[in-house]
Design a protein around this motif. Structure first.
Motif, PDB file in Angstrom:
ATOM      1  N   PRO A 120     -20.383  55.517  30.019  1.00  0.00           N
ATOM      2  CA  PRO A 120     -20.956  54.617  29.008  1.00  0.00           C
ATOM      3  C   PRO A 120     -21.672  55.368  27.896  1.00  0.00           C
ATOM      4  CG  PRO A 120     -22.212  54.515  31.048  1.00  0.00           C
ATOM      5  CD  PRO A 120     -20.986  55.310  31.346  1.00  0.00           C
ATOM      6  N   ARG A 123     -19.035  56.285  25.350  1.00  0.00           N
ATOM      7  CA  ARG A 123     -18.677  55.085  24.586  1.00  0.00           C
ATOM      8  C   ARG A 123     -19.699  54.816  23.499  1.00  0.00           C
ATOM      9  NH1 ARG A 123     -17.235  52.462  29.415  1.00  0.00           N
ATOM     10  NH2 ARG A 123     -19.282  51.476  29.460  1.00  0.00           N
ATOM     11  N   ALA A 124     -20.981  54.943  23.847  1.00  0.00           N
ATOM     12  CA  ALA A 124     -22.052  54.672  22.878  1.00  0.00           C
ATOM     13  C   ALA A 124     -22.007  55.662  21.726  1.00  0.00           C
ATOM     14  CB  ALA A 124     -23.409  54.724  23.576  1.00  0.00           C
ATOM     15  N   ALA A 127     -19.148  54.737  19.526  1.00  0.00           N
ATOM     16  CA  ALA A 127     -19.494  53.498  18.832  1.00  0.00           C
ATOM     17  C   ALA A 127     -20.417  53.772  17.659  1.00  0.00           C
ATOM     18  CB  ALA A 127     -20.148  52.517  19.808  1.00  0.00           C
ATOM     19  N   THR A 133     -18.682  48.345  18.494  1.00  0.00           N
ATOM     20  CA  THR A 133     -19.431  48.029  19.705  1.00  0.00           C
ATOM     21  C   THR A 133     -18.871  48.867  20.847  1.00  0.00           C
ATOM     22  OG1 THR A 133     -17.952  46.268  20.451  1.00  0.00           O
ATOM     23  CG2 THR A 133     -19.715  45.659  18.891  1.00  0.00           C
ATOM     24  N   PRO A 134     -19.650  49.108  21.902  1.00  0.00           N
ATOM     25  CA  PRO A 134     -19.112  49.851  23.054  1.00  0.00           C
ATOM     26  C   PRO A 134     -17.873  49.187  23.652  1.00  0.00           C
ATOM     27  CG  PRO A 134     -21.499  49.783  23.168  1.00  0.00           C
ATOM     28  CD  PRO A 134     -21.099  48.886  22.029  1.00  0.00           C
ATOM     29  N   HIS A 138     -14.168  50.826  24.137  1.00  0.00           N
ATOM     30  CA  HIS A 138     -13.471  50.874  25.431  1.00  0.00           C
ATOM     31  C   HIS A 138     -12.032  50.360  25.299  1.00  0.00           C
ATOM     32  CE1 HIS A 138     -13.818  51.543  29.768  1.00  0.00           C
ATOM     33  NE2 HIS A 138     -13.031  50.488  29.924  1.00  0.00           N
ATOM     34  N   SER A 364     -30.305  55.590  28.762  1.00  0.00           N
ATOM     35  CA  SER A 364     -28.955  56.156  28.786  1.00  0.00           C
ATOM     36  C   SER A 364     -28.803  57.262  29.816  1.00  0.00           C
ATOM     37  CB  SER A 364     -28.591  56.713  27.404  1.00  0.00           C
ATOM     38  OG  SER A 364     -29.450  57.793  27.069  1.00  0.00           O
ATOM     39  N   TYR A 484     -26.048  52.034  23.677  1.00  0.00           N
ATOM     40  CA  TYR A 484     -25.868  52.104  25.132  1.00  0.00           C
ATOM     41  C   TYR A 484     -26.526  50.902  25.812  1.00  0.00           C
ATOM     42  CZ  TYR A 484     -26.576  53.608  29.966  1.00  0.00           C
ATOM     43  OH  TYR A 484     -26.599  53.664  31.333  1.00  0.00           O
ATOM     44  N   SER A 487     -25.083  46.894  26.143  1.00  0.00           N
ATOM     45  CA  SER A 487     -24.297  46.317  27.231  1.00  0.00           C
ATOM     46  C   SER A 487     -25.233  45.532  28.147  1.00  0.00           C
ATOM     47  CB  SER A 487     -23.578  47.409  28.027  1.00  0.00           C
ATOM     48  OG  SER A 487     -22.628  48.067  27.215  1.00  0.00           O
TER      49      SER A 487
END
Length: 537
Positions: A120, A123-124, A127, A133-134, A138, A364, A484, A487
């Motif tokens: 994650p 992803r952040a 992003a 957005t995360p 994805h 995070s 992060y 979500s």
């Protein structure tokens, strides 16, 4: 790769070496008057500059700070450098090509199932760079890996983050109970008395307060090796502890990190479900830090029976972004593919009916402190409303001398402090914690330790700040941290899929099988200070 070749040793029987004595060989100031010179090395390893007239001058060694040492991730041995060289995009492309050849030549025995697991934090970071957005990130990563590269499955490491948190909380509760049974009760009473005296002293002149604090601190009894429990999900911190503070290792939690939990899940549970042997799966992990390559290379995570690692390849966020550019792909406009694999924390929000990504409450760095704190409050003290993300009468949060040190206190109905947790990010703060533990003056029950200031959002493999949008690096890290946290947080115990897998796969958490799948061990390094090249690791 972001590894300095100047810090790689060769032909050593070791695990992770601190580049001999953790110094650059020599620091030479270029001379404009002496002309050409030579460097001589004596039998003790000292360096001398030899001038044309035969004069000798001993050269100073240039020290490397702790921040430099582990932040560069360069202190690896020849054996480790070989393993790490196998963790690259070139190696992934090699496996993809082998799969293509196996299909063309009708050789299914040479075909490997490729599994990608995405952190994650990565992803952040993506992003933040692409202003997505995360969840959008994805979806696009699923398209990139499955439909562009040819991977078979894309999983979400936040899924096994739940497993790691549950196991860490279980370990902490067990440690705390042993601690109380082995003299911790008396120690806690001494701490409560100390807190009361400190509160009284706070109303007196500062000179007397300082004098009293020093006296009570010196008289504090030594703690046992159950507490404080130190987090283990940061491999940079674990490497540092193994290399320089072997006596600290009993305090480090044995629960595997989310990356290695996913390794266990993929190479054991998923392999059996798919009718595959572990070595028929090639598992790639996308992570925010280069030290995760070292973690995946640890012999503890090598399955000897199948001659394969739980995580075959670790690629950082920046390496994935580099792949987009090399393939002439615009990630900002990339096609989004549905997320259809089981091991993903994605679902429909019942309140809005919109697809959303799920995580866990907390920072995070994985939310370990927040989850273990709330779990311990509930299971050990029957307090249901202890939320360390929200200060209250129950939960007191204090910021230390810098933002990377925070203290979290659980307060009971009678006003007594029941739990003392803390964060220590960055090596200056880590050293303070280590020093306190060694002198028996660490009053915390749990410390979340991270090598990187700011935690995993600021990992060494993350994307750099977008200077066109956010100039200040701290603001950039905060931006990534906010993405992060965007979500939706879900408690691991509310994840029905996790519970089903745990009951089917682990069954008995106290069994030897559970220990092998969910926990690990650490190895203290024995140094030979007289001859660094003879160090055994």
């Amino acid at each position: 790769m972001a590894f300095s070749s100047a810090l790689v040793l060769t032909d050593l029987n070791d695990y992770i070496a601190p580049s001999q004595a953790c110094v650059k060989p020599v620091e030479v100031s270029k001379s404009e008057t002496q002309g050409p010179t030579e460097i001589k090395v004596d039998d003790e390893g000292s360096y001398y500059e030899i001038t044309q007239d035969g004069g000798e001058e001993k050269l100073e060694k240039a020290s490397i700070s702790l921040d430099d040492c582990l932040a560069c991730s360069g202190c690896v041995t020849s054996a480790e450098s070989v393993l790490i060289s196998m963790q690259s995009q070139e190696e992934l492309f090699k496996i993809l090509q082998q799969n293509k050849t196996a299909l063309e030549q009708n050789q299914p025995q040479d075909h490997r199932t490729i599994v990608i697991s995405i952190s994650p934090q990565s992803r952040a970071s993506l992003a933040a760079k692409y202003r997505l957005t995360p969840l959008q990130v994805h979806h696009r990563l699923v398209y990139f890996f499955k439909h562009y590269l040819g991977a078979h499955h894309v999983f979400d490491t936040s899924f096994t983050q739940d497993l790691s948190l549950v196991e860490s909380a279980r370990e902490f509760n067990d440690r705390f109970k042993r601690y109380m049974q082995n003299g911790g009760d008396a120690l806690e009473q001494a701490m409560q008395k100390q807190d009361l005296e400190k509160a009284v002293e706070d109303g007196k002149p500062k000179v007397r307060a300082r004098r009293r604090k020093a006296a009570t601190t010196d008289e504090a009894p030594a703690v046992n090796q159950d507490l404080p429990m130190l987090s283990s999900s940061c491999p940079g911190w674990v490497c540092y502890a193994e290399k320089t503070h072997g006596e600290i290792l009993p305090y480090v939690t044995a629960a595997k990190s989310p990356q290695q939990m996913m390794g266990s899940l993929v190479k054991d549970y998923f392999a059996k479900k798919s009718g595959l042997a572990p070595n028929q799966i090639y598992h790639v992990s996308i992570m925010p830090c280069y030290d995760k390559k070292l973690e995946a290379s640890r012999p503890d995570f090598f399955l000897e029976a199948y001659e394969t690692r739980e995580v075959d390849c670790v690629l950082t966020t920046s390496e994935i972004d580099k792949m987009f550019h090399e393939q002439n792909l615009d990630f900002a406009t990339m096609t989004e593919s549905p997320i259809d694999d089981m091991f993903n924390k994605v679902g429909i929000d019942p309140a809005t009916g919109i697809e959303t990504s799920y995580g866990v409450a907390g920072s995070s760095s994985g939310g370990a402190l927040e989850y273990i704190f709330a779990s311990a409050a509930r299971d050990l003290f029957h307090i249901q409303d202890a939320d360390p993300t929200q200060p209250s009468a129950r939960v007191v949060i204090k910021t230390g001398k810098n933002a990377d040190v925070k203290e979290y206190f659980l307060i009971g109905d009678d006003g007594k402090t029941l739990l003392r947790f803390a964060t220590a990010y960055g090596f200056r703060n880590i050293q303070n914690v280590v020093r306190k533990i060694k002198t028996g003056k660490c009053n915390y029950h749990y410390v979340e330790v991270m090598a990187c200031p700011g935690g995993c959002a600021n990992g060494g493999g993350q994307l750099p700040a977008d200077t066109e949008q956010i100039v200040n690096a701290k603001d950039w890290v905060s931006f990534v941290e906010d993405l992060y946290r965007s979500s939706k947080g879900v408690k691991p115990e509310d994840n029905e899929i996790i519970k089903a897998i745990y009951n089917e796969w682990i069954i008995d958490p106290s069994s030897e099988r559970a220990q092998q799948l969910l926990r690990t061990q650490y190895h203290a390094v024995t140094q030979n200070l007289g001859n660094p090249l003879a160090t055994k690791w």
